[in-house]
Design an enzyme around this catalytic site. Sequence first.
Site, PDB file in Angstrom:
ATOM      1  N   GLY A  93       1.739  -3.333  -6.700  1.00 50.58           N
ATOM      2  CA  GLY A  93       1.578  -3.275  -8.145  1.00 50.58           C
ATOM      3  C   GLY A  93       2.896  -3.126  -8.881  1.00 50.58           C
ATOM      4  O   GLY A  93       3.978  -3.122  -8.293  1.00 50.58           O
ATOM      5  N   LEU A 107       7.625  -6.189  -8.115  1.00 50.68           N
ATOM      6  CA  LEU A 107       6.393  -5.797  -7.449  1.00 50.68           C
ATOM      7  C   LEU A 107       6.716  -4.741  -6.401  1.00 50.68           C
ATOM      8  O   LEU A 107       7.542  -4.969  -5.518  1.00 50.68           O
ATOM      9  CB  LEU A 107       5.751  -7.014  -6.765  1.00 50.68           C
ATOM     10  N   HIS A 108       6.071  -3.584  -6.516  1.00 49.17           N
ATOM     11  CA  HIS A 108       6.187  -2.543  -5.500  1.00 49.17           C
ATOM     12  C   HIS A 108       5.196  -2.871  -4.385  1.00 49.17           C
ATOM     13  O   HIS A 108       4.010  -3.082  -4.648  1.00 49.17           O
ATOM     14  CB  HIS A 108       5.854  -1.163  -6.074  1.00 49.17           C
ATOM     15  N   CYS A 109       5.697  -2.909  -3.158  1.00 45.27           N
ATOM     16  CA  CYS A 109       4.880  -3.178  -1.977  1.00 45.27           C
ATOM     17  C   CYS A 109       4.993  -1.947  -1.090  1.00 45.27           C
ATOM     18  O   CYS A 109       6.061  -1.663  -0.546  1.00 45.27           O
ATOM     19  CB  CYS A 109       5.407  -4.411  -1.244  1.00 45.27           C
TER      20      CYS A 109
END
Length: 150
Positions: A93, A107-109
């Site tokens: 997100g 985008l943070h993964c």
Amino acid sequence: MAGAGAPTPCVFCEIARNSASTPLLHSDDKVVAFQDIKPSAFRHYLVIPVDHISTVKDLQRREEDYSLVSHMLNVGQTLLRRDAPQSCQYRFGFHQPPLNSVDHLHLHCLALPFIPRWKHLKYLSLGPLGGFIEAEKLLKKIKPLSPIVS
């Protein structure tokens, strides 16, 4: 020395253009991916577009925006499946203004667990106040409307 009115260079644009200082986990013509310098989870990667887009607020219900976010998510999922297959839970997100730390879409993964556990607070949705928006929710929000066929 830069002049008083000189714009501050974007750290993520610098990484996308010249990754000498940051090892890339993935690179293609649309996005690059690298490890977060302050990881919040067992594995914490960032996927950024090569072209500068400030925040999720700049994304619209357009095919090119939808395609870009879909590609970012696909790259993040592929990297975490490869590097953290033992993780039971993943989160993907974006932080929304004013809670984003860098004004370049990223985008943070996350392959959980959060480390330390309190870091989960940074990745909560705050509803109408913003906070963290899951990638899938953002994709629904920017999915182009189907043309009306008569």
